[in-house]
Design a protein around this motif. Structure first.
Motif, short mmCIF file in Angstrom:
data_model
loop_
_atom_site.label_atom_id
_atom_site.label_comp_id
_atom_site.label_asym_id
_atom_site.label_seq_id
_atom_site.Cartn_x
_atom_site.Cartn_y
_atom_site.Cartn_z
N ASP A 1 0.85 -1.11 -0.03
CA ASP A 1 0.17 0.00 0.01
C ASP A 1 0.79 1.19 -0.09
OD1 ASP A 1 -2.23 -1.59 0.05
OD2 ASP A 1 -2.46 -1.54 2.33
N VAL B 1 0.24 -15.20 7.53
CA VAL B 1 -0.23 -14.18 7.71
C VAL B 1 0.77 -13.25 8.44
CG1 VAL B 1 -2.29 -13.14 8.84
CG2 VAL B 1 -2.49 -15.40 8.09
N ILE C 1 1.69 -9.99 10.35
CA ILE C 1 0.66 -8.68 11.01
C ILE C 1 2.03 -7.44 11.29
CG2 ILE C 1 -0.09 -8.28 13.40
CD1 ILE C 1 -0.52 -11.48 13.53
N ASP D 1 2.28 -3.48 12.78
CA ASP D 1 1.55 -2.33 13.57
C ASP D 1 0.92 -1.19 12.61
OD1 ASP D 1 2.45 -2.99 16.01
OD2 ASP D 1 4.37 -1.90 15.58
N ARG D 2 -0.34 -0.71 12.92
CA ARG D 2 -1.14 0.22 12.55
C ARG D 2 -1.69 -0.18 11.07
NH1 ARG D 2 2.75 3.08 15.09
NH2 ARG D 2 4.07 3.41 13.16
N HIS D 3 -1.55 -1.40 10.51
CA HIS D 3 -2.13 -2.02 9.10
C HIS D 3 -2.78 -3.21 9.51
CE1 HIS D 3 -1.97 -3.16 5.04
NE2 HIS D 3 -1.59 -2.06 4.75
N SER D 4 -3.61 -3.53 8.49
CA SER D 4 -4.40 -4.80 8.85
C SER D 4 -3.41 -5.97 8.32
CB SER D 4 -5.50 -5.00 7.88
OG SER D 4 -5.27 -4.70 6.47
N PRO D 5 -3.77 -7.33 8.97
CA PRO D 5 -2.92 -8.48 8.57
C PRO D 5 -2.89 -8.61 7.09
CG PRO D 5 -4.12 -8.90 10.53
CD PRO D 5 -4.69 -7.56 10.05
N TRP D 6 -2.00 -9.30 6.32
CA TRP D 6 -1.94 -9.54 4.93
C TRP D 6 -1.44 -11.04 4.97
CZ3 TRP D 6 3.06 -9.93 1.86
CH2 TRP D 6 2.62 -9.82 0.59
#
Length: 80
Positions: A37, A56, A58, A60-65
């Motif tokens: 992003d 997955v 993980i 900070d301050r972002h959704s998991p991907w």
């Protein structure tokens, strides 16, 4: 002097003190950076996604991907 205009965005420089590498999901470590992003996000934690080929990640301050395939990650030099 005429300069050609481009519609391509200016590339964001990689985080200082990191080395890029094309890695499989199973080779990613906590502390690596992933470009997602438009930002370099540091992997804070990770989980298995049910198969050995998926992780997955993980942040900070972002959704998991979910990392499903090999991608370029940036590893801090101190972790090499």
């Amino acid at each position: 002097m005429y300069e050609r205009r481009t519609t391509e965005p200016t590339p964001v420089p990689a985080p200082l003190g990191t080395v890029p590498g094309y890695r499989q999901p199973s080779d990613v470590h906590v502390g690596d950076f992933v470009f997602l992003d438009g930002l370099y996000l540091r992997v804070r934690d990770m989980r298995s996604a049910g198969t050995a080929g998926h992780r997955v990640l993980i942040f900070d301050r972002h959704s998991p991907w979910v990392m499903k395939e090999s991608a370029t990650t940036y590893r801090p030099v101190e972790l090499l």
